[in-house]
Design a protein around this motif. Structure first.
Motif, PDB file in Angstrom:
ATOM      1  N   PRO A   8       0.823  -1.218   0.000  1.00 19.20           N
ATOM      2  CA  PRO A   8       0.000   0.000   0.000  1.00 19.20           C
ATOM      3  C   PRO A   8       0.855   1.265   0.000  1.00 19.20           C
ATOM      4  N   GLU A  12      -2.775   6.186  -1.086  1.00 14.56           N
ATOM      5  CA  GLU A  12      -4.000   5.390  -1.047  1.00 14.56           C
ATOM      6  C   GLU A  12      -4.671   5.442   0.332  1.00 14.56           C
ATOM      7  N   ILE A  19      -6.861   2.511   4.150  1.00 15.00           N
ATOM      8  CA  ILE A  19      -6.834   2.565   2.687  1.00 15.00           C
ATOM      9  C   ILE A  19      -8.226   2.942   2.191  1.00 15.00           C
ATOM     10  N   THR A  23      -9.647   2.366  -3.666  1.00 13.46           N
ATOM     11  CA  THR A  23      -8.406   1.676  -4.011  1.00 13.46           C
ATOM     12  C   THR A  23      -8.630   0.178  -4.215  1.00 13.46           C
TER      13      THR A  23
END
Length: 132
Positions: A8, A12, A19, A23
């Protein structure tokens, strides 16, 4: 099963500290690269063969920056011209998201769907999801 590991990115991560939900569909698509290669080994957009018809995502648990994510993609169903995928995203051994996607094998020049070739069909059977 197809498997992809994703790290990650900070970009994002949303203001809540996990997150962003936008995404997850992008990560599911990244997990399909090995599938796309079966249909288009040259990676030519001029002759791209896979057109998405439908995608669904269920968010199970939050995903965070700083720990790798595992994307798993299985073939759920193989039709004449289409296929359905079942996908999961895991982080730290925990299921965080799951979903399905339907793709059609498509001829962009003739603007019509085509039967999935037998050789590809055989390879797809090696990735069938059998736990349903």
């Amino acid at each position: 099963m197809f498997h992809t590991t994703i790290e990650p990115r900070v970009s994002e991560t949303d203001g809540v500290g996990h997150i962003n939900n936008t995404t997850v569909p992008v990560w599911f698509e990244a997990g399909r690269n090995q599938l796309f290669a079966l249909f288009n080994p040259e990676w030519s957009f001029k002759d791209w063969k896979m057109i998405i018809l439908n995608m669904n995502v269920d968010f199970i648990s939050q995903i965070y920056y700083g720990k790798e994510v595992e994307v798993y993609s299985w073939v759920k169903r193989i039709g004449n011209t289409s296929l359905e995928l079942y996908e999961e995203i895991h982080q730290g051994g925990e299921l965080c998201a799951k979903g399905t996607a339907i793709y059609v094998h498509y001829n962009v020049h003739e603007k019509k769907s085509e039967r999935i070739p037998d050789a590809i069909r055989l390879e797809l059977q090696n990735h069938l999801y059998t736990n349903m």
